[in-house]
Design a protein around this motif. Structure first.
Motif, mmCIF file in Angstrom:
data_model
loop_
_atom_site.group_PDB
_atom_site.id
_atom_site.type_symbol
_atom_site.label_atom_id
_atom_site.label_comp_id
_atom_site.label_asym_id
_atom_site.label_seq_id
_atom_site.Cartn_x
_atom_site.Cartn_y
_atom_site.Cartn_z
ATOM 1 N N ARG A 103 0.869 -1.174 0.000
ATOM 2 C CA ARG A 103 0.000 0.000 0.000
ATOM 3 C C ARG A 103 0.905 1.223 0.000
ATOM 4 O O ARG A 103 1.663 1.424 0.946
ATOM 5 C CB ARG A 103 -0.886 -0.035 1.234
ATOM 6 C CG ARG A 103 -1.787 -1.248 1.227
ATOM 7 C CD ARG A 103 -2.545 -1.355 2.510
ATOM 8 N NE ARG A 103 -3.386 -2.546 2.440
ATOM 9 C CZ ARG A 103 -3.921 -3.118 3.481
ATOM 10 N NH1 ARG A 103 -3.712 -2.635 4.683
ATOM 11 N NH2 ARG A 103 -4.675 -4.187 3.343
ATOM 12 N N ASP A 123 -4.495 0.570 -4.532
ATOM 13 C CA ASP A 123 -3.333 -0.159 -4.006
ATOM 14 C C ASP A 123 -3.765 -1.064 -2.856
ATOM 15 O O ASP A 123 -2.988 -1.372 -1.989
ATOM 16 C CB ASP A 123 -2.250 0.808 -3.545
ATOM 17 C CG ASP A 123 -2.664 1.642 -2.340
ATOM 18 O OD1 ASP A 123 -3.838 1.561 -1.908
ATOM 19 O OD2 ASP A 123 -1.821 2.378 -1.806
ATOM 20 N N GLU A 124 -4.983 -1.474 -2.815
ATOM 21 C CA GLU A 124 -5.651 -2.292 -1.793
ATOM 22 C C GLU A 124 -6.202 -1.463 -0.642
ATOM 23 O O GLU A 124 -7.107 -1.892 0.038
ATOM 24 C CB GLU A 124 -4.753 -3.394 -1.227
ATOM 25 C CG GLU A 124 -4.511 -4.534 -2.155
ATOM 26 C CD GLU A 124 -3.863 -5.713 -1.465
ATOM 27 O OE1 GLU A 124 -3.350 -5.577 -0.346
ATOM 28 O OE2 GLU A 124 -3.882 -6.799 -2.052
ATOM 29 N N GLU A 125 -5.643 -0.271 -0.392
ATOM 30 C CA GLU A 125 -6.113 0.555 0.717
ATOM 31 C C GLU A 125 -6.891 1.763 0.216
ATOM 32 O O GLU A 125 -7.948 2.091 0.737
ATOM 33 C CB GLU A 125 -4.918 1.019 1.561
ATOM 34 C CG GLU A 125 -5.311 1.812 2.784
ATOM 35 C CD GLU A 125 -4.127 2.129 3.674
ATOM 36 O OE1 GLU A 125 -4.369 2.538 4.806
ATOM 37 O OE2 GLU A 125 -2.970 1.966 3.242
#
Length: 88
Positions: free
Chosen positions: A8, A61-63
């Motif tokens: 992240r 970014d997944e977050e």
């Protein structure tokens, strides 16, 4: 999300650019704002698609999820780099 997005980093990167340049993110030259190493993101949605103008989408970014614009120059660069893989 894809396992190919290992870290992240979006929030940290944007904060570093803001701290360093103190400008609107859009006013920072592309070359000046590039990460020191390649980072991965995942395209999660295309908001527009037209080969004659910039393509807008969302990446993550997944977050965090942020909007992104793929300029005509970026589209041409991608097409030139991957044309052999696409056509076969």
């Amino acid at each position: 999300m894809s396992d190919s997005v290992p870290t992240r980093w979006i929030s940290r990167y944007i904060t570093q650019v803001a701290d360093k340049y103190g400008l609107s993110f859009l006013d920072v030259a592309v070359e000046a704002g590039l990460p020191s190493e390649k980072k991965r993101i995942q395209i999660i949605e295309f908001l527009t698609y037209n080969q004659d103008v910039a393509i807008w989408g969302k990446v993550s970014d997944e977050e965090y999820v942020i909007p992104i614009s793929f300029t005509l120059e970026a589209q041409l660069s991608f097409s030139n780099s991957y044309i052999g893989y696409i056509i076969g």
